[in-house]
Design an enzyme around this catalytic site. Structure first.
Site, PDB file in Angstrom:
ATOM      1  CG  ASP A   1      -1.945  -1.084   1.253  1.00  0.00           C
ATOM      2  OD1 ASP A   1      -1.713  -2.130   0.607  1.00  0.00           O
ATOM      3  OD2 ASP A   1      -2.977  -0.907   1.922  1.00  0.00           O
TER       4      ASP A   1
ATOM      5  CE  LYS B   1      -4.973   2.153   2.744  1.00  0.00           C
ATOM      6  NZ  LYS B   1      -3.832   1.425   3.348  1.00  0.00           N
TER       7      LYS B   1
ATOM      8  CE  LYS C   1      -6.686  -1.159   2.931  1.00  0.00           C
ATOM      9  NZ  LYS C   1      -5.351  -1.708   3.237  1.00  0.00           N
TER      10      LYS C   1
END
Length: 210
Positions: free
Chosen positions: A87, A149, A178
């Site tokens: 991430d 995300k 996400k």
């Protein structure tokens, strides 16, 4: 899919100890969460503790403002240590000044470092206009990312259903979205899922699944 299987059970606190991370892993196993999400220094420790748990490691966290070379190296090291997902945080200032080649190449370098592993691109929605959110998502898709995300959870705000809707509309159905940051309970988590999220990042995972 059950809600627990969408959750990256997260502890990114700077004061987190190895004992805290052990507890995170134990909770993830007991509740059948999708993965644990941790700072990259803990990846090898987790792999030695439980070789079966899926690990997401954050890279360039939480500011995104370190060099591309440093981010790519951190991503490569985390993968070598046992992470299967990365991430990464984009370079937000470069996005805002419309240096899109820099942002694109920053993401690309991390994707190359990941190889076949999953790359999620944190765009930090709370700092962006809708136009900038759309552009960030477009660049992530162009760079070959697997997910976009919302948030680090360390800035001025977290996930919003309206942002998830916008991100999902921008990336289409073939890229993951996400929702992360400020999700405290099942109602909030389900709002994100209904808006188009197919992964949830949360430290309150157990409360969410009650």
């Amino acid at each position: 899919m059950k809600l627990n299987r969408l959750i990256d059970h997260t502890n990114l606190k700077p004061e987190a100890t190895k004992e805290d991370i052990k507890n995170l892993v134990d909770e993830a196993v007991a509740n059948d969460f999708y993965s644990v999400c941790v700072n990259s220094s803990f990846v090898k420790f987790i792999k030695d503790y439980n070789k079966n748990i899926k690990i997401a490691a954050v890279v360039g966290f939480p500011l995104g403002a370190m060099s591309t070379k440093a981010k790519a190296f951190e991503a490569k090291t985390a993968i070598e240590d046992g992470a299967s997902e990365i991430d990464m945080v984009i370079e937000i200032g470069r996005l805002k000044e419309k240096d899109y080649d820099y942002v694109l190449n920053d993401i690309k370098a991390c994707k190359e470092a990941c190889g076949e592993n999953v790359l999620k691109v944190i765009i930090e929605t709370c700092l962006l206009t809708d136009e900038e959110k759309i552009k960030a998502c477009e660049l992530a898709v162009k760079a070959g990312a697997d997910f976009v995300k919302t948030s680090t959870g360390f800035s001025t705000g977290g996930a919003k259903a309206s942002d998830i809707l916008l991100m999902r509309k921008t990336v289409g159905e073939n890229i993951g979205v996400k929702a992360s940051g400020g999700i405290h309970n099942k109602k909030e988590a389900m709002e994100m899922v209904e808006a188009g999220a197919n992964r949830i990042g949360a430290s309150k995972s157990i409360e969410i699944c009650k």
